[in-house]
Design a protein around this motif. Structure first.
Motif, mmCIF file in Angstrom:
data_model
loop_
_atom_site.group_PDB
_atom_site.id
_atom_site.type_symbol
_atom_site.label_atom_id
_atom_site.label_comp_id
_atom_site.label_asym_id
_atom_site.label_seq_id
_atom_site.Cartn_x
_atom_site.Cartn_y
_atom_site.Cartn_z
ATOM 1 N N ASP A 1 0.840 -1.208 0.000
ATOM 2 C CA ASP A 1 0.000 0.000 0.000
ATOM 3 C C ASP A 1 0.871 1.253 0.000
ATOM 4 O O ASP A 1 0.610 2.200 -0.750
ATOM 5 N N MET A 2 1.894 1.256 0.836
ATOM 6 C CA MET A 2 2.791 2.425 0.881
ATOM 7 C C MET A 2 3.467 2.634 -0.474
ATOM 8 O O MET A 2 3.564 3.749 -0.978
ATOM 9 N N ILE A 3 3.931 1.546 -1.075
ATOM 10 C CA ILE A 3 4.605 1.641 -2.380
ATOM 11 C C ILE A 3 3.614 2.085 -3.454
ATOM 12 O O ILE A 3 3.883 2.996 -4.232
ATOM 13 N N TYR A 4 2.452 1.453 -3.465
ATOM 14 C CA TYR A 4 1.469 1.727 -4.515
ATOM 15 C C TYR A 4 0.980 3.168 -4.456
ATOM 16 O O TYR A 4 0.780 3.818 -5.488
ATOM 17 N N ASP A 5 0.797 3.663 -3.236
ATOM 18 C CA ASP A 5 0.265 5.024 -3.075
ATOM 19 C C ASP A 5 1.334 6.087 -3.288
ATOM 20 O O ASP A 5 1.043 7.281 -3.239
ATOM 21 N N ASP A 6 2.533 5.651 -3.528
ATOM 22 C CA ASP A 6 3.673 6.580 -3.581
ATOM 23 C C ASP A 6 4.096 6.917 -5.014
ATOM 24 O O ASP A 6 5.213 7.361 -5.242
ATOM 25 N N ASP A 7 3.217 6.651 -5.984
ATOM 26 C CA ASP A 7 3.492 7.070 -7.352
ATOM 27 C C ASP A 7 4.788 6.480 -7.920
ATOM 28 O O ASP A 7 5.644 7.203 -8.418
ATOM 29 N N PHE A 8 4.883 5.196 -7.861
ATOM 30 C CA PHE A 8 6.067 4.493 -8.372
ATOM 31 C C PHE A 8 6.045 4.457 -9.897
ATOM 32 O O PHE A 8 4.974 4.485 -10.507
ATOM 33 N N ASP A 9 7.227 4.336 -10.515
ATOM 34 C CA ASP A 9 7.281 4.175 -11.971
ATOM 35 C C ASP A 9 7.757 2.788 -12.389
ATOM 36 O O ASP A 9 7.846 2.486 -13.579
ATOM 37 N N GLU B 1 14.573 7.091 -9.359
ATOM 38 C CA GLU B 1 14.343 7.409 -7.953
ATOM 39 C C GLU B 1 12.904 7.088 -7.528
ATOM 40 O O GLU B 1 12.611 7.065 -6.323
ATOM 41 N N ASN B 2 12.038 6.817 -8.482
ATOM 42 C CA ASN B 2 10.672 6.424 -8.137
ATOM 43 C C ASN B 2 10.439 4.920 -8.284
ATOM 44 O O ASN B 2 9.294 4.463 -8.308
ATOM 45 N N SER B 3 11.523 4.175 -8.403
ATOM 46 C CA SER B 3 11.400 2.732 -8.604
ATOM 47 C C SER B 3 11.658 1.982 -7.295
ATOM 48 O O SER B 3 12.336 2.481 -6.401
ATOM 49 N N VAL B 4 11.113 0.780 -7.242
ATOM 50 C CA VAL B 4 11.259 -0.055 -6.045
ATOM 51 C C VAL B 4 11.752 -1.434 -6.465
ATOM 52 O O VAL B 4 11.223 -2.016 -7.416
ATOM 53 N N ALA B 5 12.756 -1.939 -5.762
ATOM 54 C CA ALA B 5 13.200 -3.310 -5.973
ATOM 55 C C ALA B 5 12.614 -4.192 -4.876
ATOM 56 O O ALA B 5 12.606 -3.803 -3.704
#
Lengths: 353, 353
Positions: free
Chosen positions: A42-50, A97-101
């Motif tokens: 939820d935190m990741i999804y709501d954080d405008d990831f690319d 910088e908007n990506s998550v591993a």
């Protein structure tokens, strides 16, 4: 499993190294991580990831590939997979910088994975880690932005993250119903699979060990696809090569017909893994062809297992877990027949490289 | 090339199956496609695409992987690669009516590739095809929206498309200078490479053929990374397995240390391909480790070739072409020593499957 076509008893099969309670607790404990995984996603999804990138190396790279192929046909989300060693050298300019591993590590101290976290933080991205070992380097705040510490069940953890991402994106309406089904029945269905396959696995291992004795240079050929491909890749490299010192060649079922088939002859040992996901037709094509040119093959088909309690429409989603259950049994007896304890290594941990 | 460390003569080496004029014409002809490729890419680029996908199966899948890794660290463009058999079963929801597939085919009649075109057109996407064979099914309007018919040089064609995409996206300022350099010097540098490596390749092939005679079950291990990984994948499957019937195991250099190393012992035949691209450190790590545990290895390092006329900063961009030149020489002598004509097949084209 064409090698015997029945689950009849084999003399000596004894559910070696099998403890149903431990297995079921482990799986149910992993499923119980769901609320925590959902909070993080939820935190990741709501954080405008690319972009969300399943990353790994060796066995965890295999799991990353499994998660990615699971999502590929179902979601428009920018979800990818990436090999850690390649990311550390070639990099990937789409990772920002908007990506998550999303990563996983048993030891929590794999060199490439620690370097990977640092590189991602240099870029400004974030790391969501599943770690088996408490207090290991990967559990520290400078490495992992989001962290879940719980042992084993790597594929399940990755798939739970992927499934909730798709749910949040409106691409998995069935999400709650599916996980309710798993919470009620997965652990038992997998324990049942191990029990049912045990006598067959005993004979399979006996045969493979004898063949290996007679022709030690000969690689074993493993074929699989879909959510099994990562499993096959890892099985060959992390189990048979690394832990049994048996040569292996793994191939994606769809690639089998584009060159590799020419090397298969009557006695070449081939094991084909057939799951029930959308790539099954690729494995079926191999299953149809193989008996015409080879007599030393086995087909392990998840369809042959009852998976009691699992709704029919969800069977394909857990084919890779069923296959792991079968391989647990195979490995228990391979270790015994080969007299090769799975924990010994020639080089890893013995020398620096 | 550690196997001999010099380009000294070998008795019998005779540049078998080598015609410098034909080779140079073929490469220069491919480079001359540039204007046509640019026109097509301009149309695609100006058409508001949401993804460009190098796709293939078998050998063309290998080339697709090479193009993707070439772009990965250099461009933010949505450029991906995808296996045709997987696309036909799993699909990819990120591939839309605004997406373009770039494909290649020698025969122009590969079953999966023709099906792929139809699937892409159902989605509403477009197909840009490189085809070797004039008037083959893939050259027809119902299959290919953009078409270039020219034989061989698949990697070069894919890289030309990828490079111009990056140029259009402001990510390859050097583009004109680089291709001028190739037009002036690539063909000659690759012909020179074949000539220089010929005696070594003769001895290498003689040794491998003798080893294969003595231990026919033993797979040959090929290790590579970066823009070599696709080359290694294809070399093992499409050449040694399919055309020589020698068992192979290919591994990405970064993955070598995560399991596979345990199966390498003193006599295991290993060939490591070292290029000069950004993943070179992964290959160097293998090169450092290998001699400590194995005596039956060869390291083929593109750095040992002069590549006369090629600017130093561009060497890494053509490492995979240098490796193909070396393999051309190896294959010519493997065919001779094995007395195994490369055109014979056990199954392909002999039976239906």
């Amino acid at each position: 499993m064409i090698i015997n076509n029945s689950f009849c008893e084999a003399k000596g099969a004894s559910l070696r190294n099998f403890n149903e309670d431990i297995l079921m607790d482990s799986i149910n404990g992993a499923l119980a991580l769901r609320e925590h995984i959902e909070q993080i996603i939820d935190m990741i999804y709501d954080d405008d990831f690319d972009g969300i990138w399943f990353m790994g190396i060796g066995g965890t790279w295999a799991s990353a590939m499994q998660a990615e192929v699971h999502v590929r046909g179902r979601s428009r989300l920018p979800i990818y997979c990436e090999n850690a060693a390649e990311f550390l050298t070639t990099g990937n300019r789409k990772f920002t910088e908007n990506s998550v591993a999303i990563i996983s590590s048993v030891s929590g101290s794999t060199r490439e994975i620690l370097d990977l976290c640092d590189r991602i933080h240099e870029i400004g991205g974030k790391v969501f880690s599943f770690v088996d070992t408490p207090d290991s380097p990967l559990t520290k705040r400078d490495k992992s932005d989001y962290l879940i510490v719980y042992p084993k069940n790597e594929q399940l953890k990755f798939f739970m993250a992927a499934d909730y991402l798709m749910y949040r994106n409106g691409e998995f309406d069935d999400y709650e119903r599916f996980y309710e089904n798993l919470e009620n029945s997965l652990a038992e269905a997998l324990a049942e699979t191990e029990e049912l396959t045990d006598p067959w696995a005993y004979r399979y291992a006996e045969k493979q060990a004898a063949f290996h004795e007679a022709r030690p240079d000969m690689p074993h050929y493993f074929v699989g696809c879909g959510n099994q491909w990562g499993a096959v890749y890892s099985l060959g490299m992390c189990y048979w090569e690394e832990q049994f010192w048996i040569r292996c060649r793994t191939v994606q079922a769809g690639e089998f017909f584009h060159g590799m088939l020419e090397i298969i002859d009557r006695q070449t040992p081939v094991t084909l893994f057939m799951g029930e996901d959308e790539q099954r037709p690729l494995a079926e094509r191999v299953a149809d062809f193989l008996p015409r040119i080879c007599e030393n093959y086995a087909v392990i088909d998840t369809r042959e297992f009852p998976l009691t309690g699992i709704r029919p429409e969800y069977r394909g989603r857990i084919s890779h877990l069923v296959m792991r259950a079968v391989n647990n049994r195979i490995e228990a007896y391979m270790e015994m027949f080969l007299r090769h304890p799975m924990e010994i290594r020639r080089y890893y941990g013995r020398m620096k490289y």
